[in-house]
Design a protein around this motif. Structure first.
Motif, PDB file in Angstrom:
ATOM      1  N   ILE A  39       0.857  -1.177   0.000  1.00  0.00           N
ATOM      2  CA  ILE A  39       0.000   0.000   0.000  1.00  0.00           C
ATOM      3  C   ILE A  39       0.898   1.234   0.000  1.00  0.00           C
ATOM      4  O   ILE A  39       0.576   2.251  -0.592  1.00  0.00           O
ATOM      5  N   ARG A  40       2.020   1.114   0.680  1.00  0.00           N
ATOM      6  CA  ARG A  40       3.046   2.154   0.689  1.00  0.00           C
ATOM      7  C   ARG A  40       4.399   1.458   0.702  1.00  0.00           C
ATOM      8  O   ARG A  40       4.593   0.451   1.382  1.00  0.00           O
ATOM      9  N   LEU A  41       5.321   2.018  -0.054  1.00  0.00           N
ATOM     10  CA  LEU A  41       6.681   1.498  -0.084  1.00  0.00           C
ATOM     11  C   LEU A  41       7.647   2.659  -0.221  1.00  0.00           C
ATOM     12  O   LEU A  41       7.543   3.460  -1.142  1.00  0.00           O
ATOM     13  N   ASP A  42       8.568   2.746   0.720  1.00  0.00           N
ATOM     14  CA  ASP A  42       9.672   3.699   0.639  1.00  0.00           C
ATOM     15  C   ASP A  42      10.954   2.884   0.635  1.00  0.00           C
ATOM     16  O   ASP A  42      11.194   2.105   1.561  1.00  0.00           O
ATOM     17  N   VAL A  62      10.402   1.052   4.232  1.00  0.00           N
ATOM     18  CA  VAL A  62       9.129   1.196   4.924  1.00  0.00           C
ATOM     19  C   VAL A  62       8.117   0.517   4.021  1.00  0.00           C
ATOM     20  O   VAL A  62       7.909   0.938   2.886  1.00  0.00           O
ATOM     21  N   ILE A  63       7.549  -0.578   4.524  1.00  0.00           N
ATOM     22  CA  ILE A  63       6.615  -1.366   3.720  1.00  0.00           C
ATOM     23  C   ILE A  63       5.306  -1.502   4.490  1.00  0.00           C
ATOM     24  O   ILE A  63       5.292  -1.994   5.621  1.00  0.00           O
ATOM     25  N   VAL A  64       4.233  -1.060   3.849  1.00  0.00           N
ATOM     26  CA  VAL A  64       2.889  -1.248   4.402  1.00  0.00           C
ATOM     27  C   VAL A  64       2.170  -2.175   3.440  1.00  0.00           C
ATOM     28  O   VAL A  64       2.040  -1.860   2.252  1.00  0.00           O
ATOM     29  N   SER A  65       1.757  -3.329   3.950  1.00  0.00           N
ATOM     30  CA  SER A  65       1.170  -4.332   3.065  1.00  0.00           C
ATOM     31  C   SER A  65       0.179  -5.218   3.806  1.00  0.00           C
ATOM     32  O   SER A  65       0.417  -5.602   4.956  1.00  0.00           O
ATOM     33  N   ASP A  66      -0.898  -5.564   3.129  1.00  0.00           N
ATOM     34  CA  ASP A  66      -1.835  -6.535   3.675  1.00  0.00           C
ATOM     35  C   ASP A  66      -1.203  -7.919   3.762  1.00  0.00           C
ATOM     36  O   ASP A  66      -1.703  -8.783   4.486  1.00  0.00           O
ATOM     37  N   SER A  67      -0.105  -8.137   3.070  1.00  0.00           N
ATOM     38  CA  SER A  67       0.616  -9.410   3.154  1.00  0.00           C
ATOM     39  C   SER A  67       1.148  -9.654   4.563  1.00  0.00           C
ATOM     40  O   SER A  67       1.459 -10.790   4.925  1.00  0.00           O
ATOM     41  N   THR A  84       8.078  -2.708   8.854  1.00  0.00           N
ATOM     42  CA  THR A  84       7.021  -3.440   8.159  1.00  0.00           C
ATOM     43  C   THR A  84       5.715  -3.309   8.930  1.00  0.00           C
ATOM     44  O   THR A  84       5.663  -3.627  10.123  1.00  0.00           O
ATOM     45  N   TYR A  85       4.684  -2.850   8.245  1.00  0.00           N
ATOM     46  CA  TYR A  85       3.413  -2.571   8.905  1.00  0.00           C
ATOM     47  C   TYR A  85       2.235  -3.121   8.111  1.00  0.00           C
ATOM     48  O   TYR A  85       2.274  -3.191   6.882  1.00  0.00           O
ATOM     49  N   THR A  86       1.163  -3.425   8.845  1.00  0.00           N
ATOM     50  CA  THR A  86      -0.122  -3.645   8.204  1.00  0.00           C
ATOM     51  C   THR A  86      -0.734  -2.263   7.981  1.00  0.00           C
ATOM     52  O   THR A  86      -0.253  -1.264   8.536  1.00  0.00           O
ATOM     53  N   ALA A  87      -1.801  -2.200   7.212  1.00  0.00           N
ATOM     54  CA  ALA A  87      -2.460  -0.903   6.966  1.00  0.00           C
ATOM     55  C   ALA A  87      -2.946  -0.288   8.279  1.00  0.00           C
ATOM     56  O   ALA A  87      -2.790   0.922   8.504  1.00  0.00           O
ATOM     57  N   GLY A  91       0.152   7.093  12.426  1.00  0.00           N
ATOM     58  CA  GLY A  91       0.001   8.395  11.778  1.00  0.00           C
ATOM     59  C   GLY A  91       0.778   8.548  10.490  1.00  0.00           C
ATOM     60  O   GLY A  91       0.975   9.659  10.004  1.00  0.00           O
ATOM     61  N   GLY A  92       1.253   7.442   9.943  1.00  0.00           N
ATOM     62  CA  GLY A  92       1.972   7.497   8.678  1.00  0.00           C
ATOM     63  C   GLY A  92       3.362   8.113   8.774  1.00  0.00           C
ATOM     64  O   GLY A  92       3.906   8.581   7.779  1.00  0.00           O
ATOM     65  N   ASP A  93       3.942   8.111   9.964  1.00  0.00           N
ATOM     66  CA  ASP A  93       5.277   8.678  10.148  1.00  0.00           C
ATOM     67  C   ASP A  93       6.357   7.672   9.802  1.00  0.00           C
ATOM     68  O   ASP A  93       6.345   6.553  10.317  1.00  0.00           O
ATOM     69  N   VAL A  94       7.289   8.083   8.952  1.00  0.00           N
ATOM     70  CA  VAL A  94       8.445   7.250   8.626  1.00  0.00           C
ATOM     71  C   VAL A  94       9.444   7.363   9.777  1.00  0.00           C
ATOM     72  O   VAL A  94       9.797   8.476  10.184  1.00  0.00           O
TER      73      VAL A  94
END
Length: 106
Positions: free
Chosen positions: A18-21, A42-47, A79-82, A89-92
């Motif tokens: 969903i987000r990848l940095d 920084v990986i946000v994924s439903d996986s 590594t985060y779930t949504a 808060g979406g902070d890197v």
């Protein structure tokens, strides 16, 4: 193709983030200019749903095994779930300064 692009493409293909940095932090270390040796992901994924932090990191390490064996010296993973990403808060996360390859002497 540069290493950052390789990492990006592998993660996108396998984890559908969903987000990848993919942040090249090599310039923060004692390496030659334009190096690609130190990365923060920084990986946000439903996986990652229902996976422990260790399992998430193992998954990423397995996907990037070739890069880790061929030039990538350090890989910081966040590594985060949504839901986790939204809760923070979406902070890197900020990376600590380089200690020169070893802990500072007291």
């Amino acid at each position: 193709m540069n290493i950052a692009t390789e990492i990006n493409d592998i993660v996108v293909q396998n984890l559908t983030p969903i987000r990848l940095d993919v942040i090249n932090e090599s310039h923060m270390h004692s390496v030659p200019p334009n190096s690609e040796t130190h990365f923060k992901l920084v990986i946000v994924s439903d996986s990652f749903n229902d996976l422990s932090l260790v399992s998430r990191h193992r998954t990423v390490n397995k996907l990037l095994a070739t890069q880790l064996q061929n030039g990538v010296h350090a890989l910081s993973m966040h590594t985060y779930t949504a839901d986790e990403w939204e809760a923070r808060g979406g902070d890197v996360p900020v990376s600590p300064p380089c200690m020169g390859g070893k802990a500072q002497e007291s």
